[in-house]
Scaffold this active site. Sequence first.
Site, mmCIF file in Angstrom:
data_model
loop_
_atom_site.group_PDB
_atom_site.id
_atom_site.type_symbol
_atom_site.label_atom_id
_atom_site.label_comp_id
_atom_site.label_asym_id
_atom_site.label_seq_id
_atom_site.Cartn_x
_atom_site.Cartn_y
_atom_site.Cartn_z
ATOM 1 N N GLU A 98 3.930 -34.633 47.792
ATOM 2 C CA GLU A 98 2.842 -34.743 48.952
ATOM 3 C C GLU A 98 3.494 -34.731 50.499
ATOM 4 O O GLU A 98 3.114 -34.039 51.169
ATOM 5 C CB GLU A 98 1.974 -35.717 48.869
ATOM 6 C CG GLU A 98 1.043 -35.963 47.788
ATOM 7 C CD GLU A 98 -0.058 -37.013 47.436
ATOM 8 O OE1 GLU A 98 -0.856 -36.795 46.885
ATOM 9 O OE2 GLU A 98 0.283 -38.107 47.979
ATOM 10 N N ASP A 134 -1.239 -35.310 51.419
ATOM 11 C CA ASP A 134 -2.345 -35.448 50.492
ATOM 12 C C ASP A 134 -3.450 -34.707 50.965
ATOM 13 O O ASP A 134 -4.198 -34.052 50.078
ATOM 14 C CB ASP A 134 -2.632 -36.968 50.421
ATOM 15 C CG ASP A 134 -3.711 -37.289 49.404
ATOM 16 O OD1 ASP A 134 -3.754 -37.178 48.441
ATOM 17 O OD2 ASP A 134 -4.897 -37.915 50.038
#
Length: 230
Positions: free
Chosen positions: A121, A49
């Site tokens: 991610e 992320d």
Amino acid sequence: MTPSADIRAFMARLGHDFARPELLIRALTHGSIASVTRPDNQRLEFLGDRVLGLVMAEALFSADTAASEGQLAPRYNALVRGETCAGVARDLALGEVLKLGRSEMLSGGRRKEALLADAMEAVLAAVYLDAGFEAARAVVLRHWGPRLAQVAHDSRDAKTALQEWAQAQGMPPPVYEQTERSGPDHAPVFLITVRLEDGRHAQAQGTGTKRSIEQAAAQALLDRLEGQTT
């Protein structure tokens, strides 16, 4: 370790040949099948992320040197949100190589937006750990590139536009309500109603996240409002 044929095919779609394929395997491992010797992808998701966020912030900053922070922020949010990550994952057929427990697999886990977004991610983190930031940056720009090119037009999503319209009329923000829910737990169907203070409202129904259905409802009400003013 020698990756399987489906993992090698995924690497080819991703555009990164892992020197340590075990990193990719971990990135694709959901908690439903994890064990002491087989860790899940949650820690990698956390890192990925941040990798995605830095690449997108840098790309947006460089792409439009005249844009203000107020213009860049919604573009950034549009590029890093879960729906976008899940969309990239679907483009890559990531769901086909997810490592899931039996119950999660039977409940449609390979199609679940949250699982796809989290794994995407985690894959970015795996690339970063395998080959460094520049390699991760290249993967992100390769697969987010078309979205990056369009984001200036798309970042003002329907919910934002409707809220701005309401504020311009001196109204409080619109209210979203889940009117109905049907279908199985792994693929629920939501009916969302959005309502303005003056009573004008619209509805949208569909599968996916509540946010995506709220977006559709907001767009339906914006279309109705536009029709009333033309």
